[in-house]
Design a protein around this motif. Sequence first.
Motif, PDB file in Angstrom:
ATOM      1  N   PRO A 180       0.051   8.682  -3.721  1.00 30.91           N
ATOM      2  CA  PRO A 180      -0.308   7.278  -3.541  1.00 30.91           C
ATOM      3  C   PRO A 180      -1.307   6.855  -4.617  1.00 30.91           C
ATOM      4  O   PRO A 180      -2.241   7.595  -4.946  1.00 30.91           O
ATOM      5  CB  PRO A 180      -0.934   7.229  -2.146  1.00 30.91           C
ATOM      6  CG  PRO A 180      -1.403   8.616  -1.876  1.00 30.91           C
ATOM      7  CD  PRO A 180      -0.470   9.522  -2.638  1.00 30.91           C
ATOM      8  N   SER A 191       3.691   7.245   1.239  1.00 30.70           N
ATOM      9  CA  SER A 191       3.338   8.626   0.920  1.00 30.70           C
ATOM     10  C   SER A 191       3.173   9.456   2.196  1.00 30.70           C
ATOM     11  O   SER A 191       3.630  10.599   2.264  1.00 30.70           O
ATOM     12  CB  SER A 191       2.049   8.657   0.107  1.00 30.70           C
ATOM     13  OG  SER A 191       1.669   9.975  -0.155  1.00 30.70           O
ATOM     14  N   ASN A 192       2.542   8.886   3.207  1.00 36.20           N
ATOM     15  CA  ASN A 192       2.375   9.594   4.484  1.00 36.20           C
ATOM     16  C   ASN A 192       3.721   9.862   5.143  1.00 36.20           C
ATOM     17  O   ASN A 192       3.952  10.942   5.686  1.00 36.20           O
ATOM     18  CB  ASN A 192       1.468   8.805   5.422  1.00 36.20           C
ATOM     19  CG  ASN A 192       0.036   8.787   4.957  1.00 36.20           C
ATOM     20  OD1 ASN A 192      -0.399   9.654   4.202  1.00 36.20           O
ATOM     21  ND2 ASN A 192      -0.711   7.783   5.384  1.00 36.20           N
ATOM     22  N   ASP A 201       0.846  -1.188   0.000  1.00 36.61           N
ATOM     23  CA  ASP A 201       0.000   0.000   0.000  1.00 36.61           C
ATOM     24  C   ASP A 201       0.887   1.245   0.000  1.00 36.61           C
ATOM     25  O   ASP A 201       1.539   1.548   0.998  1.00 36.61           O
ATOM     26  CB  ASP A 201      -0.910  -0.018   1.219  1.00 36.61           C
ATOM     27  CG  ASP A 201      -1.909   1.128   1.247  1.00 36.61           C
ATOM     28  OD1 ASP A 201      -1.852   2.004   0.356  1.00 36.61           O
ATOM     29  OD2 ASP A 201      -2.745   1.148   2.161  1.00 36.61           O
ATOM     30  N   HIS A 252      -3.788   4.911  -4.898  1.00 33.97           N
ATOM     31  CA  HIS A 252      -5.235   4.760  -4.691  1.00 33.97           C
ATOM     32  C   HIS A 252      -6.005   6.031  -5.041  1.00 33.97           C
ATOM     33  O   HIS A 252      -7.172   5.962  -5.401  1.00 33.97           O
ATOM     34  CB  HIS A 252      -5.536   4.303  -3.252  1.00 33.97           C
ATOM     35  CG  HIS A 252      -5.441   5.388  -2.236  1.00 33.97           C
ATOM     36  ND1 HIS A 252      -4.248   5.734  -1.633  1.00 33.97           N
ATOM     37  CD2 HIS A 252      -6.373   6.211  -1.727  1.00 33.97           C
ATOM     38  CE1 HIS A 252      -4.463   6.728  -0.782  1.00 33.97           C
ATOM     39  NE2 HIS A 252      -5.744   7.031  -0.819  1.00 33.97           N
ATOM     40  N   ALA A 300       0.158   4.255   0.198  1.00 37.89           N
ATOM     41  CA  ALA A 300      -0.312   5.350   1.058  1.00 37.89           C
ATOM     42  C   ALA A 300       0.571   5.500   2.289  1.00 37.89           C
ATOM     43  O   ALA A 300       0.856   6.624   2.723  1.00 37.89           O
ATOM     44  CB  ALA A 300      -1.762   5.131   1.465  1.00 37.89           C
ATOM     45  N   PRO A 326      -6.428   0.218  -2.164  1.00 34.72           N
ATOM     46  CA  PRO A 326      -4.987   0.320  -1.924  1.00 34.72           C
ATOM     47  C   PRO A 326      -4.193  -0.325  -3.058  1.00 34.72           C
ATOM     48  O   PRO A 326      -4.619  -1.335  -3.627  1.00 34.72           O
ATOM     49  CB  PRO A 326      -4.781  -0.446  -0.616  1.00 34.72           C
ATOM     50  CG  PRO A 326      -6.110  -0.440   0.048  1.00 34.72           C
ATOM     51  CD  PRO A 326      -7.119  -0.451  -1.062  1.00 34.72           C
TER      52      PRO A 326
END
Length: 71
Positions: free
Chosen positions: A30, A18-19, A13, A32, A15, A40
Amino acid sequence: GMYLWARHPDIADSAELSNRAAESDIMLGPGHLFMPDLQPTAWMRFNVAFCNDERLFAFLEQHRRGLQASS
């Protein structure tokens, strides 16, 4: 602008990565966010204009080493 799509084989995933990048003032897209169902995905989007930023390479290298250490 122009974008590249990439993924890491050990990340399911994008994300999460990316976070983490955002915490270092690096923006990764990301995957998604670009999918119709928002599911995801390991894929992420990079803006080509910013791919020469050394902070991006340092961040990705740091996280690549972290993934190898946890394997």
